[in-house]
Design an enzyme around this catalytic site. Sequence first.
Site, PDB file in Angstrom:
ATOM      1  N   MET A 118       0.841  -1.205   0.000  1.00 58.48           N
ATOM      2  CA  MET A 118       0.000   0.000   0.000  1.00 58.48           C
ATOM      3  C   MET A 118       0.873   1.251   0.000  1.00 58.48           C
ATOM      4  O   MET A 118       1.159   1.809  -1.040  1.00 58.48           O
ATOM      5  CB  MET A 118      -0.946  -0.006   1.217  1.00 58.48           C
ATOM      6  N   CYS A 119       1.248   1.683   1.173  1.00 59.17           N
ATOM      7  CA  CYS A 119       1.882   2.989   1.306  1.00 59.17           C
ATOM      8  C   CYS A 119       3.306   3.039   0.782  1.00 59.17           C
ATOM      9  O   CYS A 119       3.737   4.084   0.286  1.00 59.17           O
ATOM     10  CB  CYS A 119       1.798   3.438   2.760  1.00 59.17           C
ATOM     11  N   ILE A 120       4.050   1.937   0.868  1.00 60.62           N
ATOM     12  CA  ILE A 120       5.399   1.924   0.289  1.00 60.62           C
ATOM     13  C   ILE A 120       5.298   1.980  -1.238  1.00 60.62           C
ATOM     14  O   ILE A 120       5.969   2.782  -1.887  1.00 60.62           O
ATOM     15  CB  ILE A 120       6.190   0.691   0.754  1.00 60.62           C
TER      16      ILE A 120
END
Length: 184
Positions: A118-120
């Site tokens: 997700m965020c990476i």
Amino acid sequence: MSKTALILIDIQNDYFADGRWPVAEMDAVAANAALLLARFREAGLPVVHVRHEMQSASAPFFVAGTPGAEIHPSVAPADGEPVIVKHKANSFRDTALKETLDAAGVTDVVICGAMSQMCIDAGARAAADFGYAVTVASDACGAKDQVFDGRTVAAADVHAAIMAPLAMSYGKVLSTETVVAGIG
């Protein structure tokens, strides 16, 4: 001349074993992130912490104002290190991250944290789209098991499935040891 910053994304209490949304191997991820953080501090290079907050009190994790939403003590910000609060997967979206990096003259970024899928992924792709040279410290990033089409995909496989395309098209994907050896 290039200048590299470390971006630590969502290394927050809720992702650890006693949190509300545990990520596989998060202790090892945080230990590697702490090694990166120590080396960047030692070299006098910029460090930016990113913290995700959910805007709903009924969210499953990272609820604003709760201990789970706080940055884990293993990578706690030092005085003067910026902390960017975000509400979306992409750390650049509706935040001051790009402005913070640009004000520091940053050209290259090293990214670590959670979750890989997700965020990476979102942060690395956005950083590349903004023109930064991107390195992801793969063993300083963690994933979570996912279910798709009735099948559970193990966290290690989720992680590998994200790191491969990042390495192919968005930047370098290296071990913490390799990143640390190259600083300075």
